[in-house]
Write an enzyme that holds these catalytic residues in place. Structure first.
Site, PDB file in Angstrom:
ATOM      1  CB  VAL A   1      21.568 -20.039 -48.414  1.00  0.00           C
ATOM      2  CG1 VAL A   1      20.485 -18.983 -48.605  1.00  0.00           C
ATOM      3  CG2 VAL A   1      22.042 -20.549 -49.768  1.00  0.00           C
ATOM      4  CB  CYS A   2      21.327 -20.283 -43.014  1.00  0.00           C
ATOM      5  SG  CYS A   2      20.007 -21.374 -43.539  1.00  0.00           S
ATOM      6  CB  THR A   3      26.335 -18.346 -43.202  1.00  0.00           C
ATOM      7  OG1 THR A   3      26.322 -19.605 -42.509  1.00  0.00           O
ATOM      8  CG2 THR A   3      27.462 -17.490 -42.647  1.00  0.00           C
TER       9      THR A   3
END
Length: 193
Positions: free
Chosen positions: A15-17
């Site tokens: 998700v962070c990517t």
């Protein structure tokens, strides 16, 4: 300048990517609005450097580095001080991870907006840009922006603006939405320039 500070739970996470990749894609939009971006993570600098290559590849960016810095806060001092830790999410060592926080700071160095998202929910950076547009507009104009407002849309006249003399403040006109109470508080005007 305006600033957006956003934290994420960990490097090399899916998700962070996607989020940091979206920030790469939207960097020209933030720059157009005079907004500097800064990310924060509890991972170290070598981790950020390696992960940033994955982010750049994910969004097929031609640059070889991110257009914003990622603060390394391994001690979590800054994250704790700013209220960016999620006590429910822990790393392998049992330390709390940073949550998905978003802070928008105005040119007066004051916090204008803070949002916290759970680790499982990605942020919508198009919405964050919309909020920045609203904050920048309403900072200098005597309007508020209604639900779902978009750049160029109708704005609402602030309740503190008296009806008498309103045409001088809003030369493009004001429309009052009638409501059963008879109170003239839903006052709309075209977006001021």
């Amino acid at each position: 300048n305006w600033c957006i500070l956003f934290s994420h739970p960990a490097d090399y996470t899916p998700v962070c990517t996607t989020e940091l990749g979206k920030c790469v894609e939207l960097e020209p939009e933030f720059k157009k609005r005079g907004v500097k971006m800064i990310a924060l993570s509890c991972d170290d600098v070598p981790s950020h450097e390696g992960w940033s290559k994955d982010i750049i590849e994910y969004v097929k960016c031609s640059s070889d580095k991110l257009p914003y810095p990622i603060i390394s806060d391994k001690s979590r001092d800054l994250a704790v001080k700013l209220g960016m830790v999620d006590p429910a999410e822990k790393d392998n060592a049992g330390l709390p991870l940073t949550c998905r926080a978003v802070f928008i700071i105005g040119p007066d160095k004051k916090l204008k907006l803070s949002m916290l998202y759970p680790a499982t929910t990605g942020r919508n950076f198009a919405e964050i840009l919309r909020v920045i547009d609203s904050l920048q507009l309403t900072m200098n104009k005597k309007v508020a922006t209604p639900e779902g407002w978009q750049q160029g849309g109708k704005c609402m006249v602030l309740p503190s603006i008296p009806q008498e003399g309103i045409e001088k403040v809003f030369p493009k006109g004001v429309t009052v939405q009638p409501v059963p109470s008879g109170k003239a508080y839903l006052r709309f005007t075209p977006q001021p320039e």
